[in-house]
Motif scaffolding. Sequence first.
Motif, PDB file in Angstrom:
ATOM      1  N   GLN A 127       0.838  -1.196   0.000  1.00 39.55           N
ATOM      2  CA  GLN A 127       0.000   0.000   0.000  1.00 39.55           C
ATOM      3  C   GLN A 127       0.876   1.252   0.000  1.00 39.55           C
ATOM      4  N   LYS A 128       1.964   1.194   0.766  1.00 37.39           N
ATOM      5  CA  LYS A 128       2.888   2.333   0.834  1.00 37.39           C
ATOM      6  C   LYS A 128       3.510   2.598  -0.541  1.00 37.39           C
ATOM      7  N   LEU A 129       3.799   1.547  -1.293  1.00 37.31           N
ATOM      8  CA  LEU A 129       4.367   1.715  -2.640  1.00 37.31           C
ATOM      9  C   LEU A 129       3.438   2.510  -3.553  1.00 37.31           C
ATOM     10  N   THR A 130       2.129   2.444  -3.299  1.00 35.80           N
ATOM     11  CA  THR A 130       1.187   3.181  -4.156  1.00 35.80           C
ATOM     12  C   THR A 130       1.353   4.696  -4.005  1.00 35.80           C
ATOM     13  N   LEU A 131       2.050   5.135  -2.954  1.00 33.23           N
ATOM     14  CA  LEU A 131       2.314   6.567  -2.774  1.00 33.23           C
ATOM     15  C   LEU A 131       3.271   7.103  -3.843  1.00 33.23           C
ATOM     16  N   LEU A 132       4.018   6.173  -4.474  1.00 34.96           N
ATOM     17  CA  LEU A 132       5.005   6.586  -5.478  1.00 34.96           C
ATOM     18  C   LEU A 132       4.386   6.691  -6.861  1.00 34.96           C
ATOM     19  N   TRP A 133       4.939   7.585  -7.663  1.00 44.73           N
ATOM     20  CA  TRP A 133       4.555   7.714  -9.064  1.00 44.73           C
ATOM     21  C   TRP A 133       5.300   6.662  -9.869  1.00 44.73           C
ATOM     22  N   ARG A 134       4.784   6.361 -11.047  1.00 42.66           N
ATOM     23  CA  ARG A 134       5.380   5.303 -11.890  1.00 42.66           C
ATOM     24  C   ARG A 134       6.865   5.564 -12.196  1.00 42.66           C
ATOM     25  N   PRO A 135       7.280   6.808 -12.545  1.00 51.12           N
ATOM     26  CA  PRO A 135       8.721   7.034 -12.789  1.00 51.12           C
ATOM     27  C   PRO A 135       9.570   6.797 -11.531  1.00 51.12           C
ATOM     28  N   GLU A 136       9.000   7.039 -10.354  1.00 53.82           N
ATOM     29  CA  GLU A 136       9.743   6.782  -9.110  1.00 53.82           C
ATOM     30  C   GLU A 136       9.926   5.284  -8.902  1.00 53.82           C
ATOM     31  N   LEU A 137       8.895   4.517  -9.224  1.00 52.63           N
ATOM     32  CA  LEU A 137       9.018   3.053  -9.149  1.00 52.63           C
ATOM     33  C   LEU A 137      10.087   2.571 -10.131  1.00 52.63           C
ATOM     34  N   ALA A 138      10.125   3.201 -11.314  1.00 51.84           N
ATOM     35  CA  ALA A 138      11.124   2.831 -12.328  1.00 51.84           C
ATOM     36  C   ALA A 138      12.539   3.083 -11.813  1.00 51.84           C
ATOM     37  N   ASN A 139      12.729   4.171 -11.071  1.00 49.74           N
ATOM     38  CA  ASN A 139      14.050   4.438 -10.472  1.00 49.74           C
ATOM     39  C   ASN A 139      14.450   3.321  -9.521  1.00 49.74           C
ATOM     40  N   ILE A 140      13.498   2.849  -8.717  1.00 53.09           N
ATOM     41  CA  ILE A 140      13.789   1.774  -7.759  1.00 53.09           C
ATOM     42  C   ILE A 140      14.097   0.471  -8.503  1.00 53.09           C
ATOM     43  N   GLN A 141      13.358   0.213  -9.588  1.00 55.12           N
ATOM     44  CA  GLN A 141      13.649  -0.974 -10.400  1.00 55.12           C
ATOM     45  C   GLN A 141      15.101  -0.922 -10.889  1.00 55.12           C
ATOM     46  N   LYS A 194       6.383   8.066 -20.182  1.00 55.97           N
ATOM     47  CA  LYS A 194       5.459   7.413 -21.108  1.00 55.97           C
ATOM     48  C   LYS A 194       6.024   7.346 -22.529  1.00 55.97           C
ATOM     49  N   GLU A 195       6.837   8.331 -22.867  1.00 54.70           N
ATOM     50  CA  GLU A 195       7.444   8.352 -24.204  1.00 54.70           C
ATOM     51  C   GLU A 195       8.715   7.489 -24.255  1.00 54.70           C
ATOM     52  N   GLY A 196       9.072   6.893 -23.123  1.00 56.27           N
ATOM     53  CA  GLY A 196      10.253   6.028 -23.092  1.00 56.27           C
ATOM     54  C   GLY A 196      11.567   6.779 -23.063  1.00 56.27           C
ATOM     55  N   LYS A 197      11.520   8.040 -22.670  1.00 54.53           N
ATOM     56  CA  LYS A 197      12.746   8.842 -22.665  1.00 54.53           C
ATOM     57  C   LYS A 197      13.456   8.834 -21.320  1.00 54.53           C
ATOM     58  N   LEU A 198      12.905   8.130 -20.331  1.00 55.11           N
ATOM     59  CA  LEU A 198      13.570   8.062 -19.016  1.00 55.11           C
ATOM     60  C   LEU A 198      14.153   6.679 -18.807  1.00 55.11           C
TER      61      LEU A 198
END
Length: 198
Positions: A127-141, A194-198
């Motif tokens: 549930q806590k992970l849902t506080l993050l935005w998708r690009p932030e999750l990508a950084n953690i990945q 979303k454009e795949g530039k990150l």
Amino acid sequence: MAKKLYDKDIREPLFDFLEEYYGKIRIIEEKQIGRSRADIMMVLPNGVAGIEIKSDADTYVRLKRQVRDYDRYFDCNYVVAGGSHGLHVSEHVPEWWGIITVEWVENGVDFYLLREAKANPKADLGQKLTLLWRPELANIQEINGLAKYKQKSKAFVMEKLLEKVPKAALNEQISQELFERDYTEIGNTIRKFKEGKL
């Protein structure tokens, strides 16, 4: 009779009190969590705390639901209670919640840590992970050397992080992302992602 304390009287001095007490923190105000809105989300180096303000103008009407929502998202929680609530607030929050009381003094407001917050036994890392935005999750990945899962849903990515990253490391990485979050740039960041530039 003591002067009534309103939310606006409490917030700014509270931030100073929390910074003095905890050291490195980041304050994010009015964060939507489930059906409630957390007054304050306090980011700490290895966790996230929820803080609910109950000024003298507030009642306990919504507190039961708020407690339930706060307990799903945060590692620990505090209620900050104005003088009119000080004596009874402990009856309205679980024993693991911290209590900070606030009252008027000659030169402003004064805070007293009545009870230190304990680790929240109901905290849900997913549930806590849902506080993050998708690009932030990508950084953690990326930090953890995981696949990008570009076409996968946010829920899928969160599941993979929970599966593959040790809990302590994930807690620290969530905090790091929240410390670095830039609200002025979020539109650009999400578009680039979303454009795949990150």
